[in-house]
Design a protein around this motif. Structure first.
Motif, short mmCIF file in Angstrom:
data_model
loop_
_atom_site.label_atom_id
_atom_site.label_comp_id
_atom_site.label_asym_id
_atom_site.label_seq_id
_atom_site.Cartn_x
_atom_site.Cartn_y
_atom_site.Cartn_z
N LEU A 151 0.83 -1.20 0.00
CA LEU A 151 0.00 0.00 0.00
C LEU A 151 0.86 1.25 0.00
N ILE A 180 0.69 2.24 -4.08
CA ILE A 180 -0.58 2.92 -4.30
C ILE A 180 -0.59 4.33 -3.73
N TYR A 187 0.71 7.44 -5.71
CA TYR A 187 -0.07 7.80 -6.89
C TYR A 187 -1.38 8.49 -6.52
N LEU A 188 -1.93 8.18 -5.36
CA LEU A 188 -3.12 8.91 -4.91
C LEU A 188 -2.80 10.39 -4.80
N VAL A 244 -8.80 5.11 -2.92
CA VAL A 244 -8.28 4.13 -3.87
C VAL A 244 -9.29 3.85 -4.99
N ILE A 246 -8.43 4.24 -8.90
CA ILE A 246 -8.49 3.09 -9.82
C ILE A 246 -9.46 3.36 -10.97
N ARG A 301 -7.89 6.07 -13.22
CA ARG A 301 -6.64 5.62 -13.85
C ARG A 301 -6.91 4.62 -14.97
#
Length: 184
Positions: A89, A93, A96-97, A105, A109, A112
């Protein structure tokens, strides 16, 4: 002063400090609530994430899994997976958040991969993970508060839930991050 009175005094002072932090770090916007206005240093944020990992869910659930399995080896796999999930995580992830300016998330997602289906799958996965984690947390809160208040488990559980709900709603991520840093 008896031990019980001292305990109530120390715990009461702790809660007063927590409420003070929640009021001082009150969220005024969506960005402040979800990402603390991007004003928390990465080291402090990492320490808060580590403190969340070392929580009631980890200690109660993982200790139980390791203790109940054969010589502890069978349950240690879950501990490694739990830790590995946090590392994944944090490394794959979370950056990029922030880069894409998303708060959740599923939102990231869906945008993206340009897919509402991917967003729904991410929501389902998030709900399953969150419910599993919260069950362990609430069990820990119920046990701790019932022992502290010298009441039955349900009363301790609901007392703890009210305090956590109040604190999380008032302080948002900034308040929860600062509270986690106090626990370290």
């Amino acid at each position: 002063m008896s031990l019980t009175e001292t305990t109530y005094l120390v715990v009461g002072a702790s809660f007063a400090l927590y409420i003070f932090i929640a009021i001082r770090s009150r969220a005024g916007s969506t960005q402040e609530f979800y990402v603390a206005g991007k004003g928390i240093h990465p080291v402090a944020n990492g320490m808060a994430t580590a403190a969340d990992w070392m929580s009631a869910a980890s200690f109660i659930s993982m200790a139980g899994l390791i203790g109940l399995s054969y010589n502890g080896y069978g349950g240690s796999v879950f501990l490694m997976g739990w830790t590995g999930g946090y590392v994944i995580l944090a490394m794959l992830i979370a950056p990029y958040l922030r880069k894409y300016g998303k708060f959740t998330v599923p939102e990231f997602i869906g945008d993206r991969y340009y897919s509402d289906i991917a967003r729904v799958v991410a929501v389902i996965c998030l709900i399953i993970c969150s419910v599993t984690y919260v069950i362990g947390q609430m069990k820990g809160i119920g046990v701790a508060f019932s022992r502290f208040l010298e009441t039955d488990y349900e009363t301790g559980l609901f007392s703890g839930m009210v305090i956590v709900f109040f604190y999380a709603v008032l302080g948002g991520m900034k308040g929860i991050t600062y509270l986690s840093l106090i626990h370290i």
